[in-house]
Design an enzyme around this catalytic site. Structure first.
Site: not given
Ligand code: PMP
Length: 285
Positions: A52, A151, A184
Site C-alpha cells: 500500500r 494514504k 469510513e
Molecule cells: N481509513 C483511514 C482514513 C485510515 O487512516 C486508516 C488507518 N491507516 C484506516 C482506514 C484503517 O486502515 P488499516 O487497517 O490499514 O490501518
C-alpha cells in the site's frame, strides 16, 4: 533511554530526528505514510502495508528511494534498536527538501523516516463497553480530488471530522461520501452486522482499503460468517444490530451508539465479540 528514530538511513536519538522546514511533506502535505503494528516481535501484515505504501507513492508520483526489502530491514532495525516486541511503526516518505512553491520537481531527494513507538487509540475499557460516534458534516474527499485510497500526508479532511467528534464528546466520527453513503471513520474502517451478516462499504465508497479490514474479511470467511462489501447509507448504521471499526491503531473497537441512538441492544454484540477475539488471536499466531 532515548527513542531511536530511523531517518534517511541513520538511527538517531529522538531529539536529533529533525527534518527541514523546507520539506514539502511539511509545507504542502506532499508525501505518503503507513502505520503498522508489531505483535510478538513480528511486523503484522508487513507485505500488505509495504504494497500500500508503494501504491500510494506511485499514485502521487513519488519514488521511494529504497527497495521494499530494504524498507522492511529498516523497520526491523528500528524496532530492534528500541527493544520493542509490541509497538506501532510509522513510516513516512516525504517529497523532500525543495524551494517555496509546490512544484515537486524542485525537490531533489525524497526523505524517509521510521518511528517505532507505543500507541493507544482508545481506553482499554472501551473495547468491552463500545464507543459512541457521530456522523460528520464533513464529507470524505472526493476520489477525483484526492482519492481516499491514497494514504497521503493530507489528513485535514479527517482531522476536521475528528474535531466534530471532539466537540460532540464522542470517540470518533463516521464520514459520508459525496453521494451521502457511508465511507469510513476518521482513521478506521466501518463494519456493521445485520441479521447475522457482516457488511462493510466497498472500495468505491471513498475509503482507504484498510489492512485490518482485509484481515477481518479473511477472519469472517474462516469462521463461516458471511461478510459482504456493500454500499451503506447512514440509515443502515442506525438500524444495524451491531457495529465496529477496524484499523491498525485501534484494532477492533465496538461501537454502541451513533448520533445519540443506541445500536442494536446498546451493548457489544455477540458477532462483534467473536470477531474481536478472533482478531486478537490472529495477532498472536
Ligand atoms: N481509513 C483511514 C482514513 C485510515 O487512516 C486508516 C488507518 N491507516 C484506516 C482506514 C484503517 O486502515 P488499516 O487497517 O490499514 O490501518
Amino acid at each position: 533511554m532515548s527513542l531511536k528514530i530511523w531517518i534517511d538511513g541513520k538511527l538517531v536519538d529522538k531529539a536529533d530526528a529533525k527534518i527541514s522546514v523546507y520539506d514539502h511533506g511539511l509545507l504542502y502535505g506532499d508525501g505518503v505514510f503507513e502505520g503498522i503494528r508489531v505483535y510478538n516481535g513480528k511486523i503484522f501484515e508487513c507485505e500488505a502495508h509495504i504494497r500500500r505504501l508503494y501504491d500510494s507513492a506511485k499514485a502521487v508520483r513519488l519514488k521511494i528511494p529504497l527497495s521494499a526489502g530494504e524498507l522492511k530491514t529498516a523497520m526491523e532495525q528500528t524496532v530492534k534498536a528500541n527493544g520493542f516486541t509490541e509497538c506501532y511503526i510509522r513510516v513516512v516518505v516525504t517529497r523532500g527538501v525543495g524551494s517555496l512553491g509546490i512544484d515537486p520537481n524542485k525537490c531533489a531527494n525524497p526523505s524517509v523516516f521510521i518511528i517505532a513507538d507505543l500507541i493507544q487509540m482508545h481506553a482499554k475499557e472501551m473495547y468491552e463497553k463500545g464507543i459512541a460516534v457521530i456522523t460528520s458534516s464533513i464529507i470524505r474527499t472526493h476520489p477525483n480530488a484526492l482519492s481516499p485510497r491514497i494514504k497521503s500526508l493530507n489528513y485535514l479532511n479527517n482531522i476536521l471530522a475528528r474535531i466534530e467528534a471532539n466537540d460532540a464528546g464522542v470517540a470518533d466520527a463516521i464520514m459520508l461520501n459525496e453521494e451521502g453513503n457511508v465511507s469510513e471513520a476518521t482513521v478506521q474502517n466501518v463494519f456493521i452486522v445485520r441479521a447475522g451478516q457482516v457488511q462493510t462499504p466497498t472500495t468505491h465508497d471513498g475509503i482507504l482499503e484498510g489492512v485490518t479490514r482485509g484481515v477481518m474479511m479473511q477472519i469472517c470467511r474462516k469462521l463461516g460468517i458471511e461478510c459482504v462489501e456493500k454500499t451503506l447509507q447512514r440509515l443502515d448504521l442506525y438500524i444495524a444490530d451491531e457495529m465496529f471499526l477496524t484499523g491498525t491503531g485501534g484494532e477492533v473497537i465496538p461501537v454502541t451508539k451513533i448520533d445519540g441512538r443506541s445500536i442494536g441492544s446498546g451493548e457489544v454484540g455477540p458477532i462483534t465479540r467473536r470477531l474481536k477475539d478472533a482478531f486478537h488471536q490472529r495477532t498472536r499466531e
